[in-house]
Every structure is written in structure tokens, then in C-alpha cells.
Scaffold this motif. Sequence first.
Motif, PDB file in Angstrom:
ATOM      1  N   SER A  20       0.825  -1.204   0.000  1.00 52.67           N
ATOM      2  CA  SER A  20       0.000   0.000   0.000  1.00 52.67           C
ATOM      3  C   SER A  20       0.859   1.254   0.000  1.00 52.67           C
ATOM      4  O   SER A  20       0.607   2.201  -0.746  1.00 52.67           O
ATOM      5  CB  SER A  20      -0.921  -0.006   1.225  1.00 52.67           C
ATOM      6  OG  SER A  20      -1.596   1.235   1.354  1.00 52.67           O
ATOM      7  N   PHE A  24       1.132   4.355  -2.704  1.00 53.21           N
ATOM      8  CA  PHE A  24       0.745   5.690  -2.238  1.00 53.21           C
ATOM      9  C   PHE A  24       1.872   6.720  -2.377  1.00 53.21           C
ATOM     10  O   PHE A  24       1.664   7.827  -2.870  1.00 53.21           O
ATOM     11  CB  PHE A  24       0.296   5.579  -0.776  1.00 53.21           C
ATOM     12  CG  PHE A  24      -0.008   6.890  -0.111  1.00 53.21           C
ATOM     13  CD1 PHE A  24      -0.625   7.932  -0.786  1.00 53.21           C
ATOM     14  CD2 PHE A  24       0.305   7.079   1.225  1.00 53.21           C
ATOM     15  CE1 PHE A  24      -0.907   9.140  -0.162  1.00 53.21           C
ATOM     16  CE2 PHE A  24       0.021   8.276   1.864  1.00 53.21           C
ATOM     17  CZ  PHE A  24      -0.583   9.311   1.171  1.00 53.21           C
ATOM     18  N   GLU A  81      -4.629   5.636   7.951  1.00 50.42           N
ATOM     19  CA  GLU A  81      -3.841   5.682   6.712  1.00 50.42           C
ATOM     20  C   GLU A  81      -4.724   5.401   5.502  1.00 50.42           C
ATOM     21  O   GLU A  81      -4.616   6.069   4.461  1.00 50.42           O
ATOM     22  CB  GLU A  81      -2.705   4.656   6.788  1.00 50.42           C
ATOM     23  CG  GLU A  81      -1.876   4.555   5.526  1.00 50.42           C
ATOM     24  CD  GLU A  81      -0.653   5.453   5.534  1.00 50.42           C
ATOM     25  OE1 GLU A  81       0.255   5.245   4.721  1.00 50.42           O
ATOM     26  OE2 GLU A  81      -0.615   6.378   6.353  1.00 50.42           O
ATOM     27  N   ALA A  82      -5.601   4.413   5.618  1.00 50.07           N
ATOM     28  CA  ALA A  82      -6.512   4.078   4.513  1.00 50.07           C
ATOM     29  C   ALA A  82      -7.402   5.267   4.157  1.00 50.07           C
ATOM     30  O   ALA A  82      -7.707   5.500   2.978  1.00 50.07           O
ATOM     31  CB  ALA A  82      -7.361   2.866   4.893  1.00 50.07           C
ATOM     32  N   ILE A  83      -7.791   6.040   5.159  1.00 43.93           N
ATOM     33  CA  ILE A  83      -8.660   7.201   4.935  1.00 43.93           C
ATOM     34  C   ILE A  83      -7.885   8.354   4.297  1.00 43.93           C
ATOM     35  O   ILE A  83      -8.335   8.957   3.313  1.00 43.93           O
ATOM     36  CB  ILE A  83      -9.309   7.659   6.264  1.00 43.93           C
ATOM     37  CG1 ILE A  83     -10.263   6.558   6.789  1.00 43.93           C
ATOM     38  CG2 ILE A  83     -10.059   8.978   6.081  1.00 43.93           C
ATOM     39  CD1 ILE A  83     -10.773   6.807   8.187  1.00 43.93           C
ATOM     40  N   ILE A  85      -5.203   8.371   2.542  1.00 45.01           N
ATOM     41  CA  ILE A  85      -4.787   8.089   1.160  1.00 45.01           C
ATOM     42  C   ILE A  85      -5.841   8.612   0.188  1.00 45.01           C
ATOM     43  O   ILE A  85      -5.519   9.249  -0.821  1.00 45.01           O
ATOM     44  CB  ILE A  85      -4.564   6.579   0.954  1.00 45.01           C
ATOM     45  CG1 ILE A  85      -3.281   6.126   1.661  1.00 45.01           C
ATOM     46  CG2 ILE A  85      -4.476   6.229  -0.540  1.00 45.01           C
ATOM     47  CD1 ILE A  85      -3.096   4.618   1.706  1.00 45.01           C
ATOM     48  N   LEU A  86      -7.101   8.365   0.498  1.00 44.08           N
ATOM     49  CA  LEU A  86      -8.190   8.835  -0.359  1.00 44.08           C
ATOM     50  C   LEU A  86      -8.333  10.349  -0.286  1.00 44.08           C
ATOM     51  O   LEU A  86      -8.631  10.999  -1.300  1.00 44.08           O
ATOM     52  CB  LEU A  86      -9.506   8.161   0.049  1.00 44.08           C
ATOM     53  CG  LEU A  86      -9.552   6.638  -0.114  1.00 44.08           C
ATOM     54  CD1 LEU A  86     -10.908   6.109   0.340  1.00 44.08           C
ATOM     55  CD2 LEU A  86      -9.292   6.244  -1.568  1.00 44.08           C
ATOM     56  N   ASP A 108       1.672   8.172   8.761  1.00 47.08           N
ATOM     57  CA  ASP A 108       2.430   7.222   7.948  1.00 47.08           C
ATOM     58  C   ASP A 108       3.766   6.785   8.558  1.00 47.08           C
ATOM     59  O   ASP A 108       3.973   5.583   8.756  1.00 47.08           O
ATOM     60  CB  ASP A 108       2.640   7.790   6.544  1.00 47.08           C
ATOM     61  CG  ASP A 108       3.328   6.797   5.620  1.00 47.08           C
ATOM     62  OD1 ASP A 108       2.660   5.839   5.187  1.00 47.08           O
ATOM     63  OD2 ASP A 108       4.525   6.968   5.353  1.00 47.08           O
ATOM     64  N   PHE A 161      -4.409   5.075  -6.142  1.00 47.24           N
ATOM     65  CA  PHE A 161      -4.788   5.537  -4.804  1.00 47.24           C
ATOM     66  C   PHE A 161      -5.882   4.666  -4.195  1.00 47.24           C
ATOM     67  O   PHE A 161      -5.828   4.337  -3.005  1.00 47.24           O
ATOM     68  CB  PHE A 161      -5.226   6.998  -4.861  1.00 47.24           C
ATOM     69  CG  PHE A 161      -4.080   7.969  -4.803  1.00 47.24           C
ATOM     70  CD1 PHE A 161      -3.715   8.565  -3.611  1.00 47.24           C
ATOM     71  CD2 PHE A 161      -3.354   8.275  -5.943  1.00 47.24           C
ATOM     72  CE1 PHE A 161      -2.655   9.458  -3.544  1.00 47.24           C
ATOM     73  CE2 PHE A 161      -2.286   9.158  -5.899  1.00 47.24           C
ATOM     74  CZ  PHE A 161      -1.937   9.754  -4.692  1.00 47.24           C
ATOM     75  N   TYR A 162      -6.877   4.306  -4.993  1.00 47.16           N
ATOM     76  CA  TYR A 162      -7.941   3.449  -4.455  1.00 47.16           C
ATOM     77  C   TYR A 162      -7.401   2.069  -4.084  1.00 47.16           C
ATOM     78  O   TYR A 162      -7.790   1.488  -3.057  1.00 47.16           O
ATOM     79  CB  TYR A 162      -9.082   3.321  -5.477  1.00 47.16           C
ATOM     80  CG  TYR A 162      -9.948   4.558  -5.555  1.00 47.16           C
ATOM     81  CD1 TYR A 162     -10.654   5.015  -4.442  1.00 47.16           C
ATOM     82  CD2 TYR A 162     -10.067   5.277  -6.746  1.00 47.16           C
ATOM     83  CE1 TYR A 162     -11.442   6.159  -4.510  1.00 47.16           C
ATOM     84  CE2 TYR A 162     -10.845   6.424  -6.824  1.00 47.16           C
ATOM     85  CZ  TYR A 162     -11.528   6.854  -5.701  1.00 47.16           C
ATOM     86  OH  TYR A 162     -12.303   7.998  -5.772  1.00 47.16           O
ATOM     87  N   SER A 165      -5.542   2.301  -0.768  1.00 49.23           N
ATOM     88  CA  SER A 165      -6.471   2.370   0.365  1.00 49.23           C
ATOM     89  C   SER A 165      -7.072   0.997   0.673  1.00 49.23           C
ATOM     90  O   SER A 165      -7.186   0.598   1.834  1.00 49.23           O
ATOM     91  CB  SER A 165      -7.587   3.377   0.065  1.00 49.23           C
ATOM     92  OG  SER A 165      -8.467   3.498   1.165  1.00 49.23           O
TER      93      SER A 165
END
Length: 382
Positions: A20, A24, A81-83, A85-86, A108, A161-162, A165
Motif C-alpha cells: 500500500s 501511495f 492511513e486508509a482514509i 490516502i483517499l 504514515d 490511490f484506491y 487504500s
Amino acid sequence: MYAKRNYWILILTYFFIYFSNALFLSFFQIFLDSKGFLESEIGIISAITPLLCIIANPIYSLFGKNNKRVHYLLLFLAIMEAIVILLVYQVSNFSMLIVIMCLVAIIDPPLFIILDSYASSFVKEHNVNYSYIRMVGTLSYAFGTFIAGLLIEFKGYSLVFYSASILMMISVILVLFLKPNYNIEEREKGDIKLLFKNKKFIVFALYFIFILSFQSLGDTYISLFLTNDKKISDSTYGLINSLWVIIELVFILILNKINIKNHNLLLIIMGICYFVRMLVIGLDASLPIVIFGALLRGLAMAIYVCLYIPIITKIIKPSNVPIALLIIGMFKSLLSTIMISLTGFIIESNGYGMIFIIWSIVLLLAILGYYYLSKKYVKIEN
């Protein structure tokens, strides 16, 4: 049975988090350039992470002393982090992106610190080899940068990017199945005064602060130099990026196998690698020479991985190791922030040549200074 299950979940967690992160961040400066940001703006955005690390790392290090907190914090940081990134992908306004990057900076880098903290406690509790776990992350990052280059060139940034995430959310699910470690140690309190009386530590710390700052500087701008000035494709840059990670892994295995005793020589070679990397950009060398300079990062990082922590633990008391790493990290972050932001403004008005030749001269002086001081104060051998 529990330990074996946790071991494989941890390996998968490393795989997905590093994958990931490669999607990113390995093309982040190129992504900013594609959105129309100037070099000065890219420099400011890139400097946020090392600046905020000065504040964030000491705070997160306090959580790292409790194994149960580490598990929960790892879960929280992976979700955040997942949030973010979007959010980074959606924002185009410079001021708003600064705010989002502040979030990235406090999420990060600490995510990897906390992940390593969990892993180090796990390997100590169950007597397993950490290097095999870390190698999975390295290979995953190399694979991720190569895939990122192909996706960007043929599909654009949205899929990258998706995907980043989604991969981070998979790691969140894996972390849910990890069990907290229970190996809790009482640590002797460190004495910062002893550190500053230790001449070996001072020489070593100053050298690494310079070297790691120049590494960050090169990492920030070499992608823009290769794609903008040398006109290579995104997929080619992804291949170069993945190659230097593979080279790093190969040299880690070689250095562990041959066990070179002259550590000062290796540290000077590490500095020379980054010096060449700076110089070929400043001289606007031909593409093959610039790529060669870029790939030298793999050798430099291998030396860093093999020697940094072992030397620190050899020259100072165990109780002072955490504070020593924190001091080096804080000053490295401060110097990186200044260098990265200043370089962006100079590139925008004068190009890469002058500033990177100046930086290469400064780095060469640092290498020569370390060589002189190491003869007098530092003798580090196995």
C-alpha cells in the motif's frame, strides 16, 4: 500453534502495508507535479513529514513501551492511513493539501515504527527471525513500485490511490486477528548526559544526521528530475524504484554473509553513494549515469540497515539506545525539512544544476569530516 498463526498474519500484514505504501508514496512527488504544483510547493509539502516527525515520534515512542497499546495503535493508524490516502487524492487546493499532509505526517511514518515495535516484541517473545519478516516488506515495496508505475502510465492515478487504500484496509483486517504481545520488560532509564560525553556517539550521530538528510532530499526530487528533465515514463521510473529496493535486499544478504569488519569503510561507501546520486543530478549527466546514481541508493540503504542499529547498541549503553535514536531522528528531520523546502524554491528559479552541485560539495565535506574524525575518535568493528 498461536505463535505460528500470529507469525504468518504478521508477515501478511507487512506485505500489504508495504505494498500500500509503495502505491501511495513512491510516485507522490510526480503525482503532485501532475496536479500542477510548482517545485517550491512540492518542496514545502514534502518537508511537512520530517518536520512533524520531530513532534510525533517522541509521542508515539511513549505508546511503544506498552505492548497492548502497540496493538491498538497499529490498528488505529492503519485505519487512518486508509482514509488519508483517499483524502490526498481528492484534494487539489494547496492550503488544504498542507492540512491533509499534516495528517499523513503524523500517521504514515509512525505506522511503520509501531509495526516494527510490535514485530520486535513478537520475535523476542517467540525467538523467530525478524529479518525474514522485514524482507517480505522490502520485496512487497519493490513489487508495489513496479506495479504503481504501470498503473499510472496506463490507467492514471485514481486506480493507484484506491488500490492503496483497499490494501491498507486488508491490513486492518489482518491486524484485528493479531494477538497482543505479552513480553513486557522493565527498562533502565536513559541518561542523556552520558550520550553527549560519548565522542564516538557524537561523531557517528552527526554523520548519520547528514547522510539521512541527503537521502531524504534525493528521494524527494530524483523522481521529478527523471520524469521531467530526463523524460522517462512512469513505468520506467517504477522499474528503477523497484530495482534499487531489490539491490538493497541483495546487498543486505551479501553483507550479512561476508561480515565485513571495517565498518567505517562501509559507512564512507554509504556516503559516497549518496554523493554520486547528488552529483549526477547537479551535472545533468546522461540518463544511464543518472540511473546508475539512483540505483546506488540500494547499496547505501543496505549498509544503513546492516550497521545503524548494531553500531548504536555497540557504542552506547542499552538504556540510552531509545533516546539516542530519538535524538538522531529529530535532528535529521529538522535538517531534512530545511533542505527539502529550500531546494524546491531554488529549483523553481534556477533548475537542478546549481543547488545539487552545492549539496554534493556539502555532502563530500561531511564524508571527509567523518573520515578524519573516525581516525581520531571512532573505531567500530565486530
